[in-house]
Design a protein around this motif. Sequence first.
Motif, PDB file in Angstrom:
ATOM      1  N   TRP A  95      66.356  -4.860  47.866  1.00 59.15           N
ATOM      2  CA  TRP A  95      67.548  -3.576  48.026  1.00 59.15           C
ATOM      3  C   TRP A  95      67.424  -3.330  49.783  1.00 59.15           C
ATOM      4  O   TRP A  95      68.623  -2.831  49.919  1.00 59.15           O
ATOM      5  CB  TRP A  95      66.722  -2.640  47.307  1.00 59.15           C
ATOM      6  CG  TRP A  95      66.915  -2.668  45.533  1.00 59.15           C
ATOM      7  CD1 TRP A  95      67.436  -4.115  45.015  1.00 59.15           C
ATOM      8  CD2 TRP A  95      67.054  -1.852  44.599  1.00 59.15           C
ATOM      9  NE1 TRP A  95      67.544  -3.898  43.732  1.00 59.15           N
ATOM     10  CE2 TRP A  95      67.150  -2.473  43.382  1.00 59.15           C
ATOM     11  CE3 TRP A  95      66.673  -0.444  44.760  1.00 59.15           C
ATOM     12  CZ2 TRP A  95      67.292  -1.614  42.275  1.00 59.15           C
ATOM     13  CZ3 TRP A  95      66.502   0.092  43.388  1.00 59.15           C
ATOM     14  CH2 TRP A  95      66.990  -0.553  42.305  1.00 59.15           C
ATOM     15  N   LEU A  96      66.290  -3.398  50.326  1.00 56.66           N
ATOM     16  CA  LEU A  96      66.025  -2.899  51.783  1.00 56.66           C
ATOM     17  C   LEU A  96      66.895  -3.656  52.485  1.00 56.66           C
ATOM     18  O   LEU A  96      67.333  -3.418  53.538  1.00 56.66           O
ATOM     19  CB  LEU A  96      64.623  -2.810  52.138  1.00 56.66           C
ATOM     20  CG  LEU A  96      63.697  -1.373  51.271  1.00 56.66           C
ATOM     21  CD1 LEU A  96      62.430  -1.475  51.687  1.00 56.66           C
ATOM     22  CD2 LEU A  96      64.585  -0.071  51.390  1.00 56.66           C
ATOM     23  N   VAL A  99      70.613  -3.474  52.793  1.00 56.19           N
ATOM     24  CA  VAL A  99      71.428  -2.179  53.592  1.00 56.19           C
ATOM     25  C   VAL A  99      72.202  -2.779  54.783  1.00 56.19           C
ATOM     26  O   VAL A  99      71.760  -3.333  55.710  1.00 56.19           O
ATOM     27  CB  VAL A  99      70.417  -1.420  53.912  1.00 56.19           C
ATOM     28  CG1 VAL A  99      71.206  -0.042  54.324  1.00 56.19           C
ATOM     29  CG2 VAL A  99      69.521  -0.616  52.349  1.00 56.19           C
ATOM     30  N   TYR A 102      70.797  -2.513  58.332  1.00 51.23           N
ATOM     31  CA  TYR A 102      69.691  -3.118  58.661  1.00 51.23           C
ATOM     32  C   TYR A 102      69.832  -4.210  59.748  1.00 51.23           C
ATOM     33  O   TYR A 102      69.242  -4.080  60.775  1.00 51.23           O
ATOM     34  CB  TYR A 102      69.006  -3.734  57.555  1.00 51.23           C
ATOM     35  CG  TYR A 102      67.654  -4.460  57.784  1.00 51.23           C
ATOM     36  CD1 TYR A 102      66.602  -3.642  58.647  1.00 51.23           C
ATOM     37  CD2 TYR A 102      67.583  -5.787  57.559  1.00 51.23           C
ATOM     38  CE1 TYR A 102      65.457  -4.507  58.688  1.00 51.23           C
ATOM     39  CE2 TYR A 102      66.354  -6.668  57.575  1.00 51.23           C
ATOM     40  CZ  TYR A 102      65.365  -5.856  58.328  1.00 51.23           C
ATOM     41  OH  TYR A 102      64.232  -6.643  58.697  1.00 51.23           O
ATOM     42  N   PRO A 123      65.483   3.049  55.053  1.00 50.27           N
ATOM     43  CA  PRO A 123      66.275   3.504  54.071  1.00 50.27           C
ATOM     44  C   PRO A 123      65.765   4.183  53.011  1.00 50.27           C
ATOM     45  O   PRO A 123      66.347   5.177  52.317  1.00 50.27           O
ATOM     46  CB  PRO A 123      67.294   2.323  53.614  1.00 50.27           C
ATOM     47  CG  PRO A 123      67.281   1.241  54.696  1.00 50.27           C
ATOM     48  CD  PRO A 123      65.969   1.693  55.330  1.00 50.27           C
ATOM     49  N   SER A 127      65.841   7.828  51.428  1.00 45.62           N
ATOM     50  CA  SER A 127      66.079   8.213  50.060  1.00 45.62           C
ATOM     51  C   SER A 127      64.960   9.398  49.561  1.00 45.62           C
ATOM     52  O   SER A 127      65.262  10.422  48.864  1.00 45.62           O
ATOM     53  CB  SER A 127      65.724   7.119  49.247  1.00 45.62           C
ATOM     54  OG  SER A 127      66.730   5.906  49.479  1.00 45.62           O
ATOM     55  N   GLN A 144      78.343   5.528  55.870  1.00 42.10           N
ATOM     56  CA  GLN A 144      77.015   5.703  55.463  1.00 42.10           C
ATOM     57  C   GLN A 144      76.793   6.011  53.808  1.00 42.10           C
ATOM     58  O   GLN A 144      75.787   6.109  53.555  1.00 42.10           O
ATOM     59  CB  GLN A 144      76.548   6.944  55.785  1.00 42.10           C
ATOM     60  CG  GLN A 144      76.344   7.074  57.520  1.00 42.10           C
ATOM     61  CD  GLN A 144      76.166   8.484  57.979  1.00 42.10           C
ATOM     62  OE1 GLN A 144      76.856   9.765  57.681  1.00 42.10           O
ATOM     63  NE2 GLN A 144      75.089   8.760  58.705  1.00 42.10           N
ATOM     64  N   ALA A 146      76.375   3.477  51.899  1.00 44.59           N
ATOM     65  CA  ALA A 146      75.401   2.395  51.204  1.00 44.59           C
ATOM     66  C   ALA A 146      74.046   3.244  51.195  1.00 44.59           C
ATOM     67  O   ALA A 146      73.360   2.607  50.335  1.00 44.59           O
ATOM     68  CB  ALA A 146      75.306   1.358  52.262  1.00 44.59           C
ATOM     69  N   HIS A 147      73.956   4.317  52.013  1.00 42.78           N
ATOM     70  CA  HIS A 147      72.418   4.745  52.192  1.00 42.78           C
ATOM     71  C   HIS A 147      72.448   5.769  50.741  1.00 42.78           C
ATOM     72  O   HIS A 147      71.442   5.925  50.403  1.00 42.78           O
ATOM     73  CB  HIS A 147      72.298   5.830  53.145  1.00 42.78           C
ATOM     74  CG  HIS A 147      72.141   4.840  54.602  1.00 42.78           C
ATOM     75  ND1 HIS A 147      71.140   4.158  55.015  1.00 42.78           N
ATOM     76  CD2 HIS A 147      73.073   4.589  55.472  1.00 42.78           C
ATOM     77  CE1 HIS A 147      71.248   3.359  55.877  1.00 42.78           C
ATOM     78  NE2 HIS A 147      72.395   3.420  56.265  1.00 42.78           N
ATOM     79  N   ILE A 150      72.018   3.504  47.485  1.00 44.01           N
ATOM     80  CA  ILE A 150      70.650   3.084  47.231  1.00 44.01           C
ATOM     81  C   ILE A 150      69.565   3.991  46.972  1.00 44.01           C
ATOM     82  O   ILE A 150      68.849   3.664  45.961  1.00 44.01           O
ATOM     83  CB  ILE A 150      69.807   2.299  48.697  1.00 44.01           C
ATOM     84  CG1 ILE A 150      68.585   1.505  48.256  1.00 44.01           C
ATOM     85  CG2 ILE A 150      69.634   3.366  49.633  1.00 44.01           C
ATOM     86  CD1 ILE A 150      68.216   0.566  49.338  1.00 44.01           C
TER      87      ILE A 150
END
Length: 391
Positions: A95-96, A99, A102, A123, A127, A144, A146-147, A150
């Motif tokens: 998942w990280l 992003v 990244y 990220p 969260s 942003q 996507a942040h 997640i």
Amino acid sequence: MRPTGRLHLGHYHGVLKNWLRLQHEYECFFFVADWHALTTHYEEPEKLEDSVWDMVIDWLATGINPGSATLFIQSRIPEHAELNLLLSMITPLSWLERVPSYKDQQEKLKERDLSTFGFLGYPLLQSADILAYRAGQVPIGADQEAHVEITREIARRFNHLYGREPGFEENAEAAIGKMGRKTANLYRKLRRSYLEQGDDEALATAKALLKEQSNITLGDQERLFGYLEGTGKVILPEPQALLTEQSRMPGLDGQKMSKSYGNTISLREDRDSVASKLKKMPTDPARIRRNDPGEPEKCPVWQLHQVYSDEQRKDWVQTGCRSAGIGCLDCKKPLIEAVQAELEPIRIEARELENNPDVVKSIISEGTEKARDEAQDTLRKVREAIGLDYR
């Protein structure tokens, strides 16, 4: 906001003007993300403290009001770090890695060694920043999203793993009965419509119905939110992205205003420096002589007129430039006046704050105390759900 020193007009038009509006519409938490600064600038700790206080002063000088919003420093709330750690236990590595920012940041910042655990995990720390306050909405630009997504996935996974308290269904049904027969029947009908037919409108109506109930506890309300969607008790609510209009503030060279491009005007820049920078701005390269006609669309100065000038002034620029009726310095003069008028009250307020650092630190201390109360309340629920409440 990451502390990178004094803020410039790009920050003001792109973010702070939205904050100024939002602080009167929502309960807002605005914080200095100093741990986030270390994810990319861990080799420059000597710059961090000054950057933190410079940024807070700029916030206050532009009108961010500690009476309307909670202002604090991230590293003073250890619950951010604890929640980040606990969420890391359940967050898949993939998942990280997926992003978008990244790999994008690794490309943009090749001169820095970003092959660190902190950078990969930023990220997740974001969260934790959001979920610690059980935030309903997060003001962001479209780039942003996507942040926030997640964060929603992590909250959903946490609730799925830990929201299944013993006897959950029985407790949920008992909570439904406390709402009264008519409301209980409506809740069941809406829940069935969502679970059997995927009716999102029924889900939204049921959530609104629950928020209106004053005869059930907050715990029962959270339990019924989870029961609606066939999950468990909602311990960490899923935040929504509050897409805010982000003005693209052009820099002195026509690119986006950014320190990395060296094309900024800072919010506290002195009058002479501001005037000098604007007078030296590049213009349409076709206008070599005063009587050469120009094309505003090819001129960085025109981009600033689109931010600062009314329609009458824009028409004056368009006509005067194309006919060579005005020169480039003529065109820049009203811009210089507009930028100076915008910055002068900020300069005055910032000087007052610079001369009273104890006032600034007191505002942050009070905000930190309030924010920590909120974060501690969330962590109590999280520890209880995970089974760490045996201390």
